[in-house]
Write a protein that holds these residues in place. Structure first.
Motif: not given
Length: 209
Positions: A30-33, A67-68, A73-74, A112-113
């Motif tokens: 999901t994005d910030d919204a 967003y990640l 969680e995705a 994130i890498i």
């Protein structure tokens, strides 16, 4: 994913085979919204000590990595072959058309890498899967060029928290199997792939994987 029990596979080999054969995933978060965002990315499956990890990357200009980072969680989904199911495969007429498909859904947690060595190692894993011969060319490229390319991407590890595998092949209608297998064997590439899966699952008498 909606999974009628007759189509649910708990064999880890089935999911692994599908992910490796069809690595282009839909990565959903999901994005910030709070609105769903989807990126279509090749993901590489690694397993270490029973832990499954999907490796991937996106362009730095793609906001999905942010967003990640904010909401790790995705969902990563993989779609295997699919094909139309004609009611003509049944011996009776009181049937309707449907669609057969193979799919894997992975609930994941992202890490994130964004340091060069980590991204380089991740890219080499992807190269090894898709074009091993390119590894020598990548290593021989000018360092300024490779550094620029690495800065242009952000990589991530997606640790698999839960996995669902659906193999929808009309398993619950054995009276259709012989005709369905014959139709798929005579069809296009996706249909032929489903025919092979029917053989793998022992759905066709006289055929063994």
């Amino acid at each position: 994913m909606y999974q009628p029990p007759q189509f649910r596979s708990t064999d880890p080999h089935h999911a692994r085979t599908l992910i490796q054969a069809h690595p282009l995933a839909c990565l959903v978060s999901t994005d910030d919204a709070g609105f769903p965002v989807v990126s279509h990315l090749p993901l590489h499956l690694q397993e270490d000590g029973g832990v499954q990890v999907l490796l991937g990357h996106c362009a730095r200009a793609n906001p999905h990595w942010r967003y990640l980072a904010a909401r790790p969680e995705a969902l990563a989904t993989f779609m295997g072959p699919s094909a139309y199911l004609s009611p003509s495969v049944y011996p009776d007429l009181a049937r309707v058309p449907s669609w057969n498909y193979l799919a894997v859904h992975c609930r994941v947690e992202a890490r994130i890498i964004d340091e060069a060595n980590g991204k380089d190692a991740l890219l080499k894993a992807l190269i090894a899967q898709h074009e091993p011969a390119y590894a020598a060319q990548w290593r021989a490229l000018d360092e300024d060029y490779t550094s620029k390319m690495l800065r242009a991407i952000v990589a991530f590890e997606l640790r698999v928290l839960d996995l669902q595998c659906t193999l929808k092949l009309n398993q619950h209608r054995p009276e259709s199997h012989a005709a369905l297998h014959a139709a798929y064997r005579a069809g296009g590439a996706d249909a032929q792939a489903l025919a092979q899966w029917m053989e793998t699952l022992g759905m066709v008498p006289g055929h063994k994987d």
